[in-house]
Design a protein around this motif. Structure first.
Motif, PDB file in Angstrom:
ATOM      1  N   MET A  81       4.048  46.714  14.277  1.00  0.00           N
ATOM      2  CA  MET A  81       3.356  46.893  15.566  1.00  0.00           C
ATOM      3  C   MET A  81       2.010  46.200  15.521  1.00  0.00           C
ATOM      4  SD  MET A  81       3.545  50.790  16.705  1.00  0.00           S
ATOM      5  CE  MET A  81       3.929  51.072  18.391  1.00  0.00           C
ATOM      6  N   VAL A  86      -0.691  49.329  21.335  1.00  0.00           N
ATOM      7  CA  VAL A  86      -0.783  50.704  21.849  1.00  0.00           C
ATOM      8  C   VAL A  86      -2.203  50.970  22.342  1.00  0.00           C
ATOM      9  CG1 VAL A  86       1.085  51.765  20.539  1.00  0.00           C
ATOM     10  CG2 VAL A  86      -1.129  51.444  19.450  1.00  0.00           C
ATOM     11  N   LYS A  90      -3.978  50.402  16.625  1.00  0.00           N
ATOM     12  CA  LYS A  90      -3.211  50.797  15.439  1.00  0.00           C
ATOM     13  C   LYS A  90      -3.759  50.057  14.224  1.00  0.00           C
ATOM     14  CE  LYS A  90       0.808  50.246  12.908  1.00  0.00           C
ATOM     15  NZ  LYS A  90       0.156  49.287  12.031  1.00  0.00           N
ATOM     16  N   ARG A  97       5.478  55.213   9.416  1.00  0.00           N
ATOM     17  CA  ARG A  97       6.393  55.126  10.559  1.00  0.00           C
ATOM     18  C   ARG A  97       7.043  53.744  10.625  1.00  0.00           C
ATOM     19  NH1 ARG A  97       5.579  52.940  15.383  1.00  0.00           N
ATOM     20  NH2 ARG A  97       6.959  53.574  17.089  1.00  0.00           N
ATOM     21  N   ILE A 101      10.982  52.961  10.359  1.00  0.00           N
ATOM     22  CA  ILE A 101      11.715  52.299  11.450  1.00  0.00           C
ATOM     23  C   ILE A 101      12.369  51.011  10.938  1.00  0.00           C
ATOM     24  CG2 ILE A 101      11.504  51.197  13.718  1.00  0.00           C
ATOM     25  CD1 ILE A 101       9.525  53.348  14.505  1.00  0.00           C
ATOM     26  N   ALA A 132       3.885  48.576  23.249  1.00  0.00           N
ATOM     27  CA  ALA A 132       4.789  49.702  23.019  1.00  0.00           C
ATOM     28  C   ALA A 132       4.647  50.751  24.106  1.00  0.00           C
ATOM     29  CB  ALA A 132       4.484  50.337  21.657  1.00  0.00           C
ATOM     30  N   ASP A 133       5.786  51.299  24.521  1.00  0.00           N
ATOM     31  CA  ASP A 133       5.732  52.368  25.526  1.00  0.00           C
ATOM     32  C   ASP A 133       6.902  53.334  25.367  1.00  0.00           C
ATOM     33  OD1 ASP A 133       4.576  53.699  27.761  1.00  0.00           O
ATOM     34  OD2 ASP A 133       6.159  52.860  29.012  1.00  0.00           O
ATOM     35  N   GLY A 134       7.204  53.693  24.115  1.00  0.00           N
ATOM     36  CA  GLY A 134       8.308  54.630  23.875  1.00  0.00           C
ATOM     37  C   GLY A 134       9.632  53.906  23.825  1.00  0.00           C
ATOM     38  N   GLY A 135      10.378  54.117  22.730  1.00  0.00           N
ATOM     39  CA  GLY A 135      11.692  53.487  22.608  1.00  0.00           C
ATOM     40  C   GLY A 135      11.642  52.113  21.961  1.00  0.00           C
ATOM     41  N   THR A 136      10.617  51.846  21.168  1.00  0.00           N
ATOM     42  CA  THR A 136      10.518  50.505  20.565  1.00  0.00           C
ATOM     43  C   THR A 136      11.630  50.261  19.549  1.00  0.00           C
ATOM     44  OG1 THR A 136       8.962  51.266  18.884  1.00  0.00           O
ATOM     45  CG2 THR A 136       8.027  50.285  20.881  1.00  0.00           C
ATOM     46  N   ARG A 137      12.071  51.302  18.834  1.00  0.00           N
ATOM     47  CA  ARG A 137      13.124  51.052  17.824  1.00  0.00           C
ATOM     48  C   ARG A 137      14.421  50.608  18.506  1.00  0.00           C
ATOM     49  NH1 ARG A 137      12.749  56.297  14.746  1.00  0.00           N
ATOM     50  NH2 ARG A 137      10.782  56.269  15.850  1.00  0.00           N
ATOM     51  N   ASN A 177       7.419  56.686  27.049  1.00  0.00           N
ATOM     52  CA  ASN A 177       6.436  57.284  26.144  1.00  0.00           C
ATOM     53  C   ASN A 177       5.977  58.669  26.613  1.00  0.00           C
ATOM     54  OD1 ASN A 177       4.832  57.266  23.848  1.00  0.00           O
ATOM     55  ND2 ASN A 177       3.061  56.504  24.978  1.00  0.00           N
ATOM     56  N   ASP A 180       8.671  61.077  25.970  1.00  0.00           N
ATOM     57  CA  ASP A 180       8.774  61.311  24.537  1.00  0.00           C
ATOM     58  C   ASP A 180       7.702  62.317  24.097  1.00  0.00           C
ATOM     59  OD1 ASP A 180       9.359  61.096  21.859  1.00  0.00           O
ATOM     60  OD2 ASP A 180       8.349  59.180  21.591  1.00  0.00           O
ATOM     61  N   GLN A 181       6.485  62.126  24.613  1.00  0.00           N
ATOM     62  CA  GLN A 181       5.366  62.988  24.210  1.00  0.00           C
ATOM     63  C   GLN A 181       5.516  64.407  24.757  1.00  0.00           C
ATOM     64  OE1 GLN A 181       2.990  61.933  22.056  1.00  0.00           O
ATOM     65  NE2 GLN A 181       4.155  60.026  22.020  1.00  0.00           N
ATOM     66  N   ASP A 186      14.417  63.656  22.182  1.00  0.00           N
ATOM     67  CA  ASP A 186      14.521  62.187  22.207  1.00  0.00           C
ATOM     68  C   ASP A 186      15.618  61.820  21.209  1.00  0.00           C
ATOM     69  OD1 ASP A 186      13.924  59.445  22.467  1.00  0.00           O
ATOM     70  OD2 ASP A 186      12.409  59.530  20.888  1.00  0.00           O
TER      71      ASP A 186
HETATM   72  N1  UDP Z   1       2.855  55.048  19.479  1.00  0.00           N
HETATM   73  C1  UDP Z   1       1.495  54.898  19.524  1.00  0.00           C
HETATM   74  N2  UDP Z   1       0.808  54.674  18.354  1.00  0.00           N
HETATM   75  C2  UDP Z   1       1.432  54.560  17.141  1.00  0.00           C
HETATM   76  C3  UDP Z   1       2.828  54.718  17.117  1.00  0.00           C
HETATM   77  C4  UDP Z   1       3.519  54.951  18.295  1.00  0.00           C
HETATM   78  O1  UDP Z   1       0.898  54.983  20.592  1.00  0.00           O
HETATM   79  O2  UDP Z   1       0.767  54.343  16.111  1.00  0.00           O
HETATM   80  C5  UDP Z   1       3.594  55.253  20.745  1.00  0.00           C
HETATM   81  C6  UDP Z   1       4.334  53.983  21.151  1.00  0.00           C
HETATM   82  O3  UDP Z   1       4.245  53.819  22.559  1.00  0.00           O
HETATM   83  C7  UDP Z   1       5.759  54.299  20.755  1.00  0.00           C
HETATM   84  C8  UDP Z   1       5.808  55.791  21.064  1.00  0.00           C
HETATM   85  O4  UDP Z   1       4.565  56.267  20.592  1.00  0.00           O
HETATM   86  O5  UDP Z   1       6.703  53.537  21.460  1.00  0.00           O
HETATM   87  C9  UDP Z   1       6.943  56.551  20.448  1.00  0.00           C
HETATM   88  O6  UDP Z   1       6.955  56.349  19.077  1.00  0.00           O
HETATM   89  P1  UDP Z   1       8.183  56.773  18.185  1.00  0.00           P
HETATM   90  O7  UDP Z   1       7.670  56.958  16.796  1.00  0.00           O
HETATM   91  O8  UDP Z   1       8.914  57.896  18.827  1.00  0.00           O
HETATM   92  O9  UDP Z   1       9.125  55.459  18.166  1.00  0.00           O
HETATM   93  P2  UDP Z   1       9.815  54.665  19.362  1.00  0.00           P
HETATM   94  O10 UDP Z   1      10.125  55.640  20.471  1.00  0.00           O
HETATM   95  O11 UDP Z   1       8.837  53.599  19.792  1.00  0.00           O
HETATM   96  O12 UDP Z   1      11.051  54.086  18.743  1.00  0.00           O
END
Ligand code: UDP
Length: 244
Positions: A81, A86, A90, A97, A101, A132-137, A177, A180-181, A186
């Motif tokens: 990332m 974000v 970061k 993390r 991933i 990034a906005d949730g669901g990046t993997r 995102n 997710d929060q 999820d």
């Molecule tokens: N995120 C963030 N800072 C970080 C890591 C993640 O703001 O250091 C945010 C980012 O938008 C990410 C979301 O949290 O997409 C969800 O993270 P998660 O670990 O659930 O993985 P993701 O959904 O991206 O696969």
């Protein structure tokens, strides 16, 4: 899951989500195959507000040599990332993390890639999350499959990915995102549509057995939609006007 935020309306009385989507509606997805001339294969994806670039290199010699396998090729994946991807900067150093991933995406891709066809070599997949906005993997896994195909790596199928989840006691497709929060669950899913096999399934949150089944069903159906867009990206590059 960050616990529920009482001030956030994740699902209104008309069944509309916080970003205006219906429960079974994915975010806007745009996939482009190619784009990086120094990579053997590449892809760019916009998945809602996620923006991710993937470069694939190989099959090529393995360094350090002792990591090579005389029977099969190896797949190496780095998910990274950008500090600016974000809201809160970061740290550029690889986080736990990101390491997790990277491993999850590698294991989700391995069943799709015919590694036995190129023993002693490595295929490297570099994933750069620009936004990034949730669901990046899921977005990264989807783009990595297209980049591998773009590199001409022999594959059994592509892996398509999207998350299902739960907000306001309702199963939803493609968790953003905020959901997710503040939501209840999820469940990222990676699926090979032709082989009908799931290669990634994670769950953060709590579901009843019925909700679990529904999430898998909704997620797999979402993956089938994603698959059409992956094929379109490759078709546009190789048979249409979208190539470079
Ligand atoms: N995120 C963030 N800072 C970080 C890591 C993640 O703001 O250091 C945010 C980012 O938008 C990410 C979301 O949290 O997409 C969800 O993270 P998660 O670990 O659930 O993985 P993701 O959904 O991206 O696969």
């Amino acid at each position: 899951m960050g616990g529920r935020d009482a001030t956030m309306v994740l699902l209104d009385e008309n069944g509309i989500r916080c970003d205006g989507r219906k429960v079974d509606e994915p975010r806007r997805i745009m996939i482009k195959a190619g784009g990086l001339k120094n990579a053997d294969g590449s892809a760019y994806i916009e998945f809602g507000d996620n923006k991710i670039l993937v470069g694939v290199f190989g099959p090529r010699d393995v360094h350090p040599k002792h990591m090579s396998d005389t029977d099969t090729g190896i797949l190496r994946v780095r998910y990274h990332m950008e500090p600016f991807s974000v809201g809160e900067r970061k740290n550029p150093a690889p986080s736990r993390r990101e390491i997790e991933i990277s491993k999850v995406i590698k294991e989700a891709l391995e069943p799709a890639v015919m590694l036995d066809k190129f023993p002693r070599t490595a295929v490297d997949v570099f994933i750069e999350v620009l936004q990034a906005d949730g669901g990046t993997r899921c977005a990264a896994l989807t783009a990595a499959s297209v980049a591998l195909a773009d590199a001409g790596i022999p594959m059994r199928d592509m892996v398509s990915a999207i998350a299902a989840g739960k907000v306001a006691d309702t199963v939803i497709l493609d968790v953003n995102n905020e959901e997710d929060q503040a939501g209840q669950a999820d469940m990222p899913i990676g699926y090979m549509p032709n082989l009908e096999q799931i290669t990634l399934l994670q769950l953060d949150g709590i579901l009843t057995p019925e909700e679990y089944k529904k999430c898998v069903e909704v997620g797999v159906n979402g993956c089938k939609l994603v698959y059409e867009l992956q094929k379109k990206a490759l078709n546009d590059k190789y048979f249409g006007n979208g190539g470079d």
